[in-house]
Design a protein around this motif. Structure first.
Motif, PDB file in Angstrom:
ATOM      1  N   SER A  83       0.816  -1.222   0.000  1.00  0.00           N
ATOM      2  CA  SER A  83       0.000   0.000   0.000  1.00  0.00           C
ATOM      3  C   SER A  83       0.849   1.272   0.000  1.00  0.00           C
ATOM      4  O   SER A  83       0.352   2.341  -0.349  1.00  0.00           O
ATOM      5  N   GLU A  84       2.117   1.169   0.367  1.00  0.00           N
ATOM      6  CA  GLU A  84       2.993   2.346   0.365  1.00  0.00           C
ATOM      7  C   GLU A  84       3.515   2.678  -1.038  1.00  0.00           C
ATOM      8  O   GLU A  84       4.081   3.742  -1.245  1.00  0.00           O
ATOM      9  N   PHE A  85       3.321   1.767  -1.986  1.00  0.00           N
ATOM     10  CA  PHE A  85       3.814   1.964  -3.350  1.00  0.00           C
ATOM     11  C   PHE A  85       2.701   2.443  -4.273  1.00  0.00           C
ATOM     12  O   PHE A  85       1.539   2.063  -4.115  1.00  0.00           O
ATOM     13  N   ALA A  86       3.058   3.232  -5.275  1.00  0.00           N
ATOM     14  CA  ALA A  86       2.135   3.604  -6.344  1.00  0.00           C
ATOM     15  C   ALA A  86       1.830   2.354  -7.179  1.00  0.00           C
ATOM     16  O   ALA A  86       2.622   1.404  -7.188  1.00  0.00           O
ATOM     17  N   ALA A  87       0.718   2.356  -7.882  1.00  0.00           N
ATOM     18  CA  ALA A  87       0.297   1.183  -8.657  1.00  0.00           C
ATOM     19  C   ALA A  87       1.308   0.793  -9.730  1.00  0.00           C
ATOM     20  O   ALA A  87       1.456  -0.387 -10.050  1.00  0.00           O
ATOM     21  N   ASP A  88       2.032   1.758 -10.285  1.00  0.00           N
ATOM     22  CA  ASP A  88       3.000   1.477 -11.349  1.00  0.00           C
ATOM     23  C   ASP A  88       4.444   1.553 -10.848  1.00  0.00           C
ATOM     24  O   ASP A  88       5.369   1.772 -11.617  1.00  0.00           O
ATOM     25  N   GLY A 101       4.942  -2.865 -10.829  1.00  0.00           N
ATOM     26  CA  GLY A 101       3.511  -2.950 -10.605  1.00  0.00           C
ATOM     27  C   GLY A 101       3.164  -3.708  -9.330  1.00  0.00           C
ATOM     28  O   GLY A 101       3.970  -4.446  -8.768  1.00  0.00           O
ATOM     29  N   THR A 102       1.935  -3.503  -8.885  1.00  0.00           N
ATOM     30  CA  THR A 102       1.463  -4.036  -7.607  1.00  0.00           C
ATOM     31  C   THR A 102       1.598  -5.545  -7.490  1.00  0.00           C
ATOM     32  O   THR A 102       2.087  -6.052  -6.473  1.00  0.00           O
ATOM     33  N   LYS A 103       1.186  -6.267  -8.501  1.00  0.00           N
ATOM     34  CA  LYS A 103       1.214  -7.737  -8.433  1.00  0.00           C
ATOM     35  C   LYS A 103       2.656  -8.259  -8.272  1.00  0.00           C
ATOM     36  O   LYS A 103       2.929  -9.111  -7.431  1.00  0.00           O
ATOM     37  N   ALA A 104       3.574  -7.735  -9.054  1.00  0.00           N
ATOM     38  CA  ALA A 104       4.976  -8.172  -8.981  1.00  0.00           C
ATOM     39  C   ALA A 104       5.619  -7.760  -7.657  1.00  0.00           C
ATOM     40  O   ALA A 104       6.399  -8.519  -7.072  1.00  0.00           O
ATOM     41  N   ILE A 105       5.270  -6.575  -7.169  1.00  0.00           N
ATOM     42  CA  ILE A 105       5.820  -6.109  -5.890  1.00  0.00           C
ATOM     43  C   ILE A 105       5.309  -6.987  -4.753  1.00  0.00           C
ATOM     44  O   ILE A 105       6.075  -7.386  -3.871  1.00  0.00           O
ATOM     45  N   ARG A 106       4.031  -7.309  -4.769  1.00  0.00           N
ATOM     46  CA  ARG A 106       3.467  -8.198  -3.741  1.00  0.00           C
ATOM     47  C   ARG A 106       4.190  -9.541  -3.748  1.00  0.00           C
ATOM     48  O   ARG A 106       4.600 -10.046  -2.699  1.00  0.00           O
ATOM     49  N   SER A 107       4.371 -10.114  -4.916  1.00  0.00           N
ATOM     50  CA  SER A 107       5.056 -11.404  -5.041  1.00  0.00           C
ATOM     51  C   SER A 107       6.493 -11.332  -4.520  1.00  0.00           C
ATOM     52  O   SER A 107       6.952 -12.223  -3.801  1.00  0.00           O
ATOM     53  N   LEU A 108       7.198 -10.260  -4.868  1.00  0.00           N
ATOM     54  CA  LEU A 108       8.574 -10.078  -4.420  1.00  0.00           C
ATOM     55  C   LEU A 108       8.650 -10.039  -2.897  1.00  0.00           C
ATOM     56  O   LEU A 108       9.476 -10.732  -2.288  1.00  0.00           O
ATOM     57  N   TYR A 109       7.790  -9.244  -2.260  1.00  0.00           N
ATOM     58  CA  TYR A 109       7.850  -9.123  -0.805  1.00  0.00           C
ATOM     59  C   TYR A 109       7.359 -10.385  -0.095  1.00  0.00           C
ATOM     60  O   TYR A 109       7.864 -10.721   0.979  1.00  0.00           O
ATOM     61  N   GLN A 110       6.410 -11.091  -0.680  1.00  0.00           N
ATOM     62  CA  GLN A 110       6.005 -12.373  -0.084  1.00  0.00           C
ATOM     63  C   GLN A 110       7.192 -13.323  -0.049  1.00  0.00           C
ATOM     64  O   GLN A 110       7.439 -13.995   0.945  1.00  0.00           O
ATOM     65  N   GLN A 111       7.945 -13.347  -1.136  1.00  0.00           N
ATOM     66  CA  GLN A 111       9.143 -14.186  -1.222  1.00  0.00           C
ATOM     67  C   GLN A 111      10.217 -13.708  -0.239  1.00  0.00           C
ATOM     68  O   GLN A 111      10.821 -14.504   0.464  1.00  0.00           O
TER      69      GLN A 111
END
Length: 174
Positions: A83-88, A101-111
């Motif tokens: 949520s602290e990141f912009a969508a792009d 992008g949000t989806k890739a950032i979420r995946s990166l941080y989950q990992q």
């Protein structure tokens, strides 16, 4: 103003302090450059309430967005991190593929957070905050996680009146 142009406009704000430090380091007086380039802040430990004054003054500021990011990182809260990141937004973490992008950032941080135990004791220090034209900002920080030391660079922009991280890069410092 296009987003690409805004990001290029921030480049000098990020590079000038680095050149200043490098130039003074050659002459042997790195301390003087650091005094000029850094804002007077102590280490930010990311506790729930660093100090009432720091929290009150940084809310709604670029520093506040970065502090929120560090708090979420220490808590292992992927939703809050994202949520602290912009969508792009673009995230470039040392040793990892670039996430856009949000989806890739979420995946990166989950990992990144899977099995990470030393994040709770990590120490983060905000070194410099520079606002450019009131709508963009550059934040530099340093972190210590276990024995590893990192330096971070955040580019932020206002999205809907709130500061969001548009680009984040870190690398391990020597």
């Amino acid at each position: 103003m296009s987003k690409v142009f805004q990001r290029w406009a921030l480049l000098p704000a990020a590079i000038v302090p680095v050149l200043l430090v490098a130039g003074c380091d050659v002459g042997g007086d790195r301390t003087q450059a650091m005094k000029a380039a850094a804002t007077p802040t102590g280490p930010y430990t990311g506790s729930a309430s660093p100090t009432a004054t720091a929290t009150a003054t940084s809310a709604g500021q670029p520093r506040g967005a970065v502090e929120s990011y560090f708090n979420a990182l220490k808590a292992g809260n992927v939703d809050q991190i994202v949520s602290e990141f912009a969508a792009d937004a673009v995230v470039e973490i040392d040793g990892e593929a670039t996430a856009e992008g949000t989806k890739a950032i979420r995946s990166l941080y989950q990992q990144q957070l899977q099995g990470a135990t030393d994040l709770v004791s990590a120490v983060h220090s905000i070194v410099d905050v520079r606002t450019v034209s009131g709508e963009n900002a550059v934040v530099r920080s340093g972190s210590k996680q276990g024995e590893a030391r990192f330096r971070e660079l955040f580019l932020l922009g206002k999205v809907g009146g709130k500061w969001k991280i548009s680009e984040f890069m870190n690398n391990q410092s020597s």
